[in-house]
Design a protein around this motif. Structure first.
Motif, short mmCIF file in Angstrom:
data_model
loop_
_atom_site.label_atom_id
_atom_site.label_comp_id
_atom_site.label_asym_id
_atom_site.label_seq_id
_atom_site.Cartn_x
_atom_site.Cartn_y
_atom_site.Cartn_z
N VAL A 147 -20.88 159.41 91.98
CA VAL A 147 -19.86 158.53 92.42
C VAL A 147 -19.22 158.78 94.12
O VAL A 147 -19.01 157.83 94.83
N ALA A 148 -19.07 159.76 94.20
CA ALA A 148 -18.47 160.43 95.50
C ALA A 148 -19.43 159.80 96.70
O ALA A 148 -18.73 159.39 97.64
N ALA A 149 -20.49 159.95 96.45
CA ALA A 149 -21.53 159.87 97.82
C ALA A 149 -21.65 158.16 97.78
O ALA A 149 -21.81 157.64 98.84
N CYS A 150 -21.46 157.53 96.60
CA CYS A 150 -21.33 155.94 96.57
C CYS A 150 -20.11 155.51 97.50
O CYS A 150 -20.16 154.63 98.54
N GLY A 193 -26.93 164.28 92.29
CA GLY A 193 -26.03 163.14 92.23
C GLY A 193 -25.92 162.49 93.81
O GLY A 193 -25.92 161.35 93.81
N VAL A 194 -25.73 163.46 94.87
CA VAL A 194 -25.90 162.71 96.13
C VAL A 194 -27.33 162.05 96.43
O VAL A 194 -27.23 161.01 96.95
N LEU A 249 -9.93 149.84 100.76
CA LEU A 249 -10.08 150.35 99.42
C LEU A 249 -11.25 151.34 99.23
O LEU A 249 -11.18 152.16 98.59
N ALA A 250 -12.58 151.20 100.22
CA ALA A 250 -13.41 151.90 100.23
C ALA A 250 -13.23 153.31 100.72
O ALA A 250 -13.61 154.38 100.21
N ARG A 251 -12.09 153.43 101.75
CA ARG A 251 -11.68 154.75 102.54
C ARG A 251 -11.05 155.22 101.47
O ARG A 251 -11.05 156.34 101.26
N ALA A 266 -19.72 153.64 101.18
CA ALA A 266 -18.97 152.36 101.23
C ALA A 266 -17.83 152.85 102.55
O ALA A 266 -17.74 151.76 103.19
N ALA A 267 -17.43 153.78 102.35
CA ALA A 267 -16.16 154.30 103.28
C ALA A 267 -16.84 154.20 104.93
O ALA A 267 -15.96 154.09 105.75
N MET A 268 -17.96 154.82 105.09
CA MET A 268 -18.72 155.00 106.27
C MET A 268 -19.74 154.26 106.67
O MET A 268 -20.86 155.00 106.68
N PRO A 269 -19.68 153.12 106.83
CA PRO A 269 -20.91 152.10 107.01
C PRO A 269 -21.51 152.46 108.32
O PRO A 269 -22.80 152.06 108.61
#
Length: 135
Positions: free
Chosen positions: A58-61, A110-111, A18-20, A65-68
């Motif tokens: 939101v994209a950076a969050c 934002g980032v 889901l994160a990816r 999450a997607a690339m721990p």
């Protein structure tokens, strides 16, 4: 006594997938919003720059999450480059340089806002707790 084995969340676990998926969707949504005509993009916030800030926050969050296993520096540079490419594309399509730069600054804000709590937490972990448990 031996220590219990360290368990890791699997790359194929539901939350990881889901994160990816969220990461990919945020990038696609930002890209489509940047190339779509103004009347087609929804107006979610009062300020155009606040929308840029929020989208990249939101994209950076989602990216975190997607690339721990990816370094925060690399994630930040990737998003900043993505935002720069979008700003340059908009400039080439006729947007004024001032507005394109302000868009990029809002994106970068934002980032950085999304990544800074993670950086601060990692910095705090560098310090050993004080003896006696006091703060």
């Amino acid at each position: 006594m031996s220590e219990p084995p360290v368990t890791h969340y699997p790359d194929t676990g539901l939350l990881a997938v889901l994160a990816r998926l969220g990461f990919g969707l945020t990038l696609v949504a930002i890209f489509l919003a940047s190339i779509a005509p103004g009347w087609l993009t929804p107006k979610l916030l009062q300020s155009h720059y606040l929308e840029h800030f929020a989208a990249f926050y939101v994209a950076a969050c989602a990216g975190l999450a997607a690339m721990p296993r990816t370094s925060i520096r690399r994630i930040a540079l990737g998003y900043l480059a993505f935002a720069l490419i979008l700003a340059l594309t908009q400039y080439v399509r006729g947007m004024s340089s001032e507005v394109a730069i302000r868009n990029w600054v809002a994106d970068a804000g934002g980032v950085l806002a999304a990544l800074s709590p993670v950086v601060v937490e990692r910095f705090r972990r560098l310090f050993a707790p004080r003896p006696g448990g006091g703060s």
